[in-house]
Design an enzyme around this catalytic site. Sequence first.
Site, mmCIF file in Angstrom:
data_model
loop_
_atom_site.group_PDB
_atom_site.id
_atom_site.type_symbol
_atom_site.label_atom_id
_atom_site.label_comp_id
_atom_site.label_asym_id
_atom_site.label_seq_id
_atom_site.Cartn_x
_atom_site.Cartn_y
_atom_site.Cartn_z
ATOM 1 N N ASP A 143 0.773 -1.110 -0.015
ATOM 2 C CA ASP A 143 0.195 -0.144 -0.144
ATOM 3 C C ASP A 143 0.923 1.222 -0.003
ATOM 4 O O ASP A 143 1.975 1.231 0.544
ATOM 5 C CB ASP A 143 -0.853 -0.099 1.348
ATOM 6 C CG ASP A 143 -2.358 -0.244 1.155
ATOM 7 O OD1 ASP A 143 -2.504 -0.919 0.069
ATOM 8 O OD2 ASP A 143 -2.969 -0.207 2.125
ATOM 9 N N HIS B 24 9.729 -8.997 5.034
ATOM 10 C CA HIS B 24 9.575 -7.745 4.815
ATOM 11 C C HIS B 24 10.609 -6.965 5.709
ATOM 12 O O HIS B 24 11.165 -7.304 6.814
ATOM 13 C CB HIS B 24 8.290 -7.270 5.233
ATOM 14 C CG HIS B 24 7.661 -5.916 4.647
ATOM 15 N ND1 HIS B 24 7.948 -4.820 5.464
ATOM 16 C CD2 HIS B 24 7.124 -5.573 3.542
ATOM 17 C CE1 HIS B 24 7.382 -3.987 4.695
ATOM 18 N NE2 HIS B 24 6.829 -4.279 3.677
ATOM 19 N N PHE C 208 7.724 2.555 -0.504
ATOM 20 C CA PHE C 208 8.929 2.819 0.400
ATOM 21 C C PHE C 208 9.593 4.252 0.467
ATOM 22 O O PHE C 208 10.179 4.610 1.359
ATOM 23 C CB PHE C 208 10.042 1.811 0.295
ATOM 24 C CG PHE C 208 9.763 0.351 0.534
ATOM 25 C CD1 PHE C 208 9.173 -0.073 1.797
ATOM 26 C CD2 PHE C 208 9.485 -0.331 -0.574
ATOM 27 C CE1 PHE C 208 8.802 -1.746 2.032
ATOM 28 C CE2 PHE C 208 8.963 -1.795 -0.325
ATOM 29 C CZ PHE C 208 8.829 -2.405 1.052
ATOM 30 N N TYR D 7 1.844 4.709 1.748
ATOM 31 C CA TYR D 7 2.074 5.181 3.066
ATOM 32 C C TYR D 7 0.552 6.061 3.317
ATOM 33 O O TYR D 7 0.042 6.765 2.405
ATOM 34 C CB TYR D 7 3.002 6.032 3.368
ATOM 35 C CG TYR D 7 4.392 5.627 3.433
ATOM 36 C CD1 TYR D 7 4.608 4.263 4.198
ATOM 37 C CD2 TYR D 7 5.359 6.151 2.489
ATOM 38 C CE1 TYR D 7 5.986 3.893 4.178
ATOM 39 C CE2 TYR D 7 6.941 5.472 2.627
ATOM 40 C CZ TYR D 7 6.841 4.355 3.472
ATOM 41 O OH TYR D 7 8.284 3.862 3.466
#
Length: 220
Positions: A65, A187, A78, A67
């Site tokens: 997704d 992750h 990211f 942020y």
Amino acid sequence: MNVRIEPTWKSRLSAEFEKPYFQQLTTFVRDEYSKYKIYPPGKDIFRAFDRCPAEKVKVVIIGQDPYHGPNQANGLCFSVNEGIQMPPSLINIFKEIRNDLGKEIPPSGSLDRWADQGVLLLNATLTVRANQAGSHQNKGWETFTDAAIRTLADENESLVFMLWGSYAQKKGEFIDSSRHYVLKSVHPSPLSANRGFFGSRHFSKTNAYLRSKGKKEIDW
């Protein structure tokens, strides 16, 4: 449907824009932007594509997704804009680069310079409602981003796919690892980074692979 997206991607994905799911997705997204605070800003929805033309892609990093906090999402997974505090997962990515390549953690969390070198920073879902993680999942974005990944896997040669976490790994299941270099780890979030992201050395491995294929390595 006329979608504003970088021309090489537009030619590859034009069939998707005419499919019923994409037209339904467009209606949903427009409605959401008219009623709620949605991230990223509308002009940045396709920024991962606009910043990294299809023919120039060398590395693909898959997020989930955008942020969902104020001023964080900028269309690249990211990444955050200059002057925005780095989220924990991004800090861990830079820590791994430091441990892997000896590069100090930069002052900015902007990953524009990666995109400009051929790193496609692609979230599976390209929009999200403020403070509501996952709020735009299962509305059609995943089908669209699957199509983008598939066209890269089918039409480009010798790409590196970084699949961090079970979600990204599931999304990349169809990638032919005999044609591309597929790197997998947990992750980089604080919940899991110590279980295999740290020490994975994906960044040096990527550059070694690119060199072996006669491609310029990434300045991480």
